[in-house]
Scaffold this motif. Structure first.
Motif, PDB file in Angstrom:
ATOM      1  N   GLN A 173       0.840  -1.191   0.000  1.00 55.91           N
ATOM      2  CA  GLN A 173       0.000   0.000   0.000  1.00 55.91           C
ATOM      3  C   GLN A 173       0.882   1.252   0.000  1.00 55.91           C
ATOM      4  OE1 GLN A 173      -3.145   0.030  -0.413  1.00 55.91           O
ATOM      5  NE2 GLN A 173      -3.889  -1.990   0.223  1.00 55.91           N
ATOM      6  N   PRO A 174       0.359   2.385  -0.435  1.00 54.64           N
ATOM      7  CA  PRO A 174       1.159   3.619  -0.387  1.00 54.64           C
ATOM      8  C   PRO A 174       1.514   3.983   1.048  1.00 54.64           C
ATOM      9  CG  PRO A 174      -1.144   4.099  -0.872  1.00 54.64           C
ATOM     10  CD  PRO A 174      -0.996   2.609  -0.974  1.00 54.64           C
ATOM     11  N   THR A 175       2.621   4.689   1.194  1.00 48.77           N
ATOM     12  CA  THR A 175       3.051   5.128   2.512  1.00 48.77           C
ATOM     13  C   THR A 175       2.376   6.451   2.865  1.00 48.77           C
ATOM     14  OG1 THR A 175       4.948   6.252   1.545  1.00 48.77           O
ATOM     15  CG2 THR A 175       5.289   4.004   2.352  1.00 48.77           C
ATOM     16  N   TRP A 176       2.448   6.796   4.144  1.00 47.28           N
ATOM     17  CA  TRP A 176       2.025   8.125   4.584  1.00 47.28           C
ATOM     18  C   TRP A 176       3.063   9.138   4.111  1.00 47.28           C
ATOM     19  CZ3 TRP A 176      -2.442   9.761   6.508  1.00 47.28           C
ATOM     20  CH2 TRP A 176      -3.300   8.852   7.129  1.00 47.28           C
ATOM     21  N   ASN A 177       2.598  10.198   3.451  1.00 44.94           N
ATOM     22  CA  ASN A 177       3.479  11.251   2.947  1.00 44.94           C
ATOM     23  C   ASN A 177       3.026  12.611   3.462  1.00 44.94           C
ATOM     24  OD1 ASN A 177       3.201   9.585  -0.206  1.00 44.94           O
ATOM     25  ND2 ASN A 177       4.741   9.210   1.360  1.00 44.94           N
ATOM     26  N   ILE A 178       3.929  13.568   3.434  1.00 46.31           N
ATOM     27  CA  ILE A 178       3.623  14.929   3.868  1.00 46.31           C
ATOM     28  C   ILE A 178       3.342  15.788   2.642  1.00 46.31           C
ATOM     29  CG2 ILE A 178       4.560  16.977   5.012  1.00 46.31           C
ATOM     30  CD1 ILE A 178       6.078  15.052   6.861  1.00 46.31           C
TER      31      ILE A 178
END
Length: 930
Positions: free
Chosen positions: A148-153
């Protein structure tokens, strides 16, 4: 989840279904009104939002809208504050250009999420021109978590209405999960991340693969603090906790306040810490002993519930606003506290010596509503987030859900009568966005709550005062370049005998520091051991069995970085590796952790930045009748008076070691004279007293891994003089450290002890005796064979004649796997776990029964009580392993006198292994894979 609202005010509910619906204002007014006054436990007046606000609300607001979690998805519905990798799809970031119910709502992230993303952690810069937040998008159906995609800022520019990912490189962005961003006053961004940038680099230097270390629950990668430039470059790690560091926010003085998950050994709590933006000067801010201050637990319990401190925000009056809640059980909602963190370190404990005697309370409930911090209905509803407006009014922007119950498939407001029902069932939360005015206890809606959705993470786009900018320290200007080159900081302890401001040295510090006094020779504290946490990988990186640990998994794996002498006044000044999590132990002359307050395990991870000097007065009593916090400077005055005069030696000591200023500690003097600032540690346990007026003829402590010269300094008048070790590990034993580290200690030197490689081989070594002055091994006068004190000669189930025998002391130290745990040697289990004593029955060994019982019906006799043999050693440390060491050192009378069977170096190796937890392995990449 969400469901269609019914036109009647009671909101009939069946099984809630996915979908959005706008609540009628009349229904909302009814439900909110049901919580006014005496009906539900609040003294807050809920406004309609239609009347003119006496202070303008003409500023934009930003917030997150997300679906209410499916109650059948326990991971989401009963979310745990310690678990951060949740992916709650359906969230988006919204904006209103005015803080008003009538202002249009704009979805800022729909193009990126397409309804399949998650948003959290919204923050605004100081002039209100930019908004930073965390986004995870888009969800990939049927994909595993790692795919899954990662948490990004991400950042939203208000003027240009542009949205951008802060870290532009896809490769860099996918290195870890990045959450909880906040702007620093210099424009950089501080955030929490699993990328563990510096820690991964150190792993590579240790010849290990780069990975994100797991938290101390072994549940997910640890989120720790990082800082990056506004354009996503120059990412660097500033905190090194072994569990999560969360919710960074900037205080007016420029320091960063954050929530630290203390989970080292027996701790498990969220405290408030503060740190400089460059990672220096880590301090406890508040709350270590203030967790039992929540709502009273339900009867029959008579205690207050346990709360955790989250989402700290500075208030304009100097207090700190914090959301308090349990880890789980309240749907991520809780109460709001205002805490006087300037004056107090705990609710009833002042933060400075000048304020000792002030008993608080430091904590004040921010709002008068009857908010409960225990599972179940909360009469005053619950708060999910809160943000000060910083406009001089003390007002807050809050995400609040009223108290609601389910009765006969209808949602009804909480009333005193309904709450009397012990079987009352909470309805799904209904979080909306409000302004709370402390001046008249009114709460006005900005975003009207909507069934099936949660409105949260609200922030104001108004301008606010810029905090003080704390610049990063610069090597060669703010601290010596040499410390940067070596990659070390300096640990400076005024006296380990200083326990919470009290001089606990036998006879006092002035007594034990003077060689003319008898107490000098018997002073208990002799060495400081510096230990390092070992990073534990996820199963994909290294899948190893829990048998790699020992009796106490909570102690974790550890490596020893080195030893430093504790000077006679109890002081220590020593260089330690920077950018790693360290713990310290105070030891006796045998290298064993002392008992009592002075020798208790240090249960808080320390860290130093390169060039940083961490100074503390002394130690802390971890088990007092009334718990006291530590880790915040200035809480007590120093108990060590230091040098009585400048320019001369301490009373009765070597004239070469003269104090520079009044109050200087002996460690500061020694470091200045002998080490040009700070001395290095050693991997050897060695000491030759340089404080005596006349140098001693022999070594006082000599427990080295090998004979010969090491890096320990011995002469204040000749700083080139080094310690010459006479003792060593015996032939056949393996030292747990690289030989080069004995003379040239670097930040990569590690003492890494594994039972199979370093401890177990000791039991099978030949131990011939040669004390009669005649060349060659001494002979037994009866057998005329060489005397050999090999451990397994007696501690074996088979005699030299190959006959069965009870191992001496019921302790079998021979080779082979354990029957109880085949992945561990039986000698390990025999030493650390209780066992049944055995007897010889003919030619067979069997468990010895002390009491038999015969069944009167079946006439079958069984044993009901066996002879139990206690463990010889304990993972609680060498001091708790008296059965073994008393035997080896002649304090316990046994059949064979064991004194001198093992060298001081061997006993030191055993002691340090036990002190750090007696784990079977101390490196997950040495432990065999599953």
């Amino acid at each position: 989840m969400s469901h269609q609202a019914q036109p009647d005010a009671s909101n009939r509910v069946a099984v809630p279904k996915k979908g959005a619906a706008v609540l009628l204002m009349s229904a909302i007014a009814f439900l909110l009104g049901g919580c006014d006054g005496g009906s539900g436990g609040t003294d807050v007046t809920i406004g309609s939002g239609q009347s003119q606000d006496p202070v303008t609300l003409d500023f934009p607001v930003f917030y997150v809208k997300r679906p209410v979690p499916d109650p059948e998805d326990d991971e989401l519905a009963n979310a745990d504050a310690r678990e951060l990798l949740r992916f709650e799809i359906g969230a988006d970031l919204f904006m209103r250009d005015r803080a008003s119910t009538s202002a249009p709502e704009v979805n800022l992230t729909s193009a990126q999420t397409q309804g399949l993303g998650d948003i959290r952690d919204v923050a605004v810069n100081y002039d209100g021109s930019k908004v930073v937040f965390s986004m995870r998008a888009r969800f990939i159906e049927n994909a595993d978590e790692e795919d899954q995609p990662t948490w990004n800022i991400w950042e939203y520019d208000v003027a240009s209405r542009q949205l951008r990912r802060v870290i532009t490189s896809d490769i860099v962005e996918e290195t870890g999960h990045d959450i909880m961003p906040h702007y620093l006053p210099d424009g950089r961004i501080v955030f929490s991340s699993t990328r563990q940038a510096t820690s991964r680099a150190i792993l590579l230097d240790e010849n290990k693969p780069q990975f994100a270390a797991q938290d101390e629950n072994d549940n997910e990668p640890a989120f720790v603090l990082h800082v990056m430039n506004a354009d996503g470059t120059n990412i660097h790690q500033i905190s090194f906790n072994q569990s999560h560091d969360l919710d960074p926010e900037v205080l007016p003085n420029g320091r960063v306040v954050f929530t630290r998950w203390e989970h080292h050994i027996d701790d498990n709590q969220f405290d408030l810490y503060s740190i400089n933006p460059d990672g220096s000067d880590l301090q406890l801010l508040y709350g270590a002993n203030s967790h039992q201050t929540g709502t009273p637990n339900p009867p029959p319990a008579t205690t207050l519930s346990t709360i955790q401190f989250l989402n700290a925000k500075p208030m304009q009056d100097g207090r700190t606003l914090s959301l308090v809640r349990p880890f789980q059980g309240t749907g991520e909602g809780g109460d709001l506290l205002l805490i006087d963190t300037d004056t107090y370190v705990d609710n009833t404990r002042a933060a400075s010596a000048s304020n000792i005697g002030m008993t608080g309370p430091a904590q004040t409930r921010a709002l008068p509503t009857d908010v409960r911090t225990i599972p179940g209905p909360s009469p005053g509803g619950r708060y999910r987030t809160a943000q000060p407006l910083y406009d001089g009014t003390g007002r807050l922007l809050v995400s609040w859900s009223q108290c609601r119950l389910v009765e006969n498939a209808r949602i009804v407001p909480c009333t005193s009568e309904r709450l009397q029902n012990p079987n009352a069932v909470e309805a799904p939360p209904l979080y909306g966005i409000y302004t709370y005015d402390v001046r008249d206890n009114t709460q006005r809606p900005i975003v009207v709550p909507q069934e099936g959705f949660i409105y949260t993470e609200v922030v104001s786009g108004s301008q606010r005062a810029l905090p003080t900018v704390i610049p990063d320290r610069i090597a060669g200007i703010d601290y010596p370049q040499q410390l940067q080159n070596e990659g070390v900081g300096v640990l400076n302890i005024r006296s380990v005998y200083d326990i919470d401001g009290v001089d606990t040295a036998p006879g006092g510090i002035a007594t034990v520091r003077n060689p003319a006094n008898a107490g000098y020779a018997t002073r208990p504290a002799r060495f400081l051991r510096v230990e390092k946490a070992v990073s534990i990988p996820d199963n994909d990186t290294r899948n190893f069995s829990n048998t790699a640990f020992g009796p106490n998994r909570a102690l974790g794996m550890r490596e020893i970085l080195g030893y430093a002498p504790v000077e006679p006044d109890g002081s220590v000044k020593v260089k330690v590796p920077a950018n790693v999590a360290i713990s310290i132990s105070v030891l006796d002359a045998n290298g064993r952790r002392l008992g009592g307050a002075i020798g208790g395990r240090h249960t808080n991870w320390l860290q130093l930045q390169p060039g940083e000097q961490l100074t503390c007065n002394g130690c802390h009593n971890g088990n007092p009748t009334v718990p006291t916090a530590h880790g915040r400077p200035g809480m007590t005055n120093s108990a060590n008076p230091g040098a009585p005069s400048a320019g001369v030696a301490f009373p009765g000591t070597n004239a070469a070691l003269f104090a520079n200023i009044v109050g200087e500690t002996m460690a500061e003097t020694r470091s200045r004279v002998m080490c040009a600032g700070a001395c290095a540690m050693s991997v050897d346990l060695a000491f030759k007293d340089y404080w005596l007026p006349a140098a001693p003829a022999t070594n006082q402590v000599d427990a080295c891994y090998a004979a010969g010269i090491n890096n320990v300094l011995t002469n204040a008048a000749d700083t080139t003089a080094r310690f010459a070790c006479a003792n060593s590990l015996p032939a056949g034993a393996v030292a747990p450290v690289q030989p080069s580290c004995r003379s040239n200690l670097t930040t990569l030197c590690r003492i890494t002890i594994h039972y199979e490689r370093h401890i177990h081989p000791l039991w099978g070594l030949d131990r011939f005796v040669d004390v009669d002055g005649v060349p060659g091994n001494d002979l037994d006068p009866l057998t005329m064979q060489p005397i050999n004190h090999k451990c397994t000669s007696c501690h074996s189930p088979v005699s030299a004649a190959n006959a069965a025998q009870v191992p001496a002391g019921d302790l079998d130290l021979t080779d082979g796997p354990s029957e109880e745990q085949p992945l561990q040697f039986k000698s390990y289990r025999e030493l650390l776990f209780g066992d049944r004593g055995q007897i010889l029955n003919g030619t067979q060994l069997e468990d010895e029964c002390l009491e038999f019982q015969t069944d009167p019906v079946t006439n079958v006799t069984t044993c009901v009580a066996f002879r139990n043999v206690p463990a010889s050693m304990s993972s609680n440390g060498a001091a708790a392993s008296a059965r073994f060491f008393n035997t080896m050192e002649g304090r316990t009378v046994v059949t064979v006198d064991h004194r001198d069977f093992m060298s001081p170096s061997e006993l030191r190796l055993l002691s340090e292994w036990l002190d750090i937890g007696a784990q079977y392995f101390n490196d997950p990449f040495t432990a065999p894979e599953n």
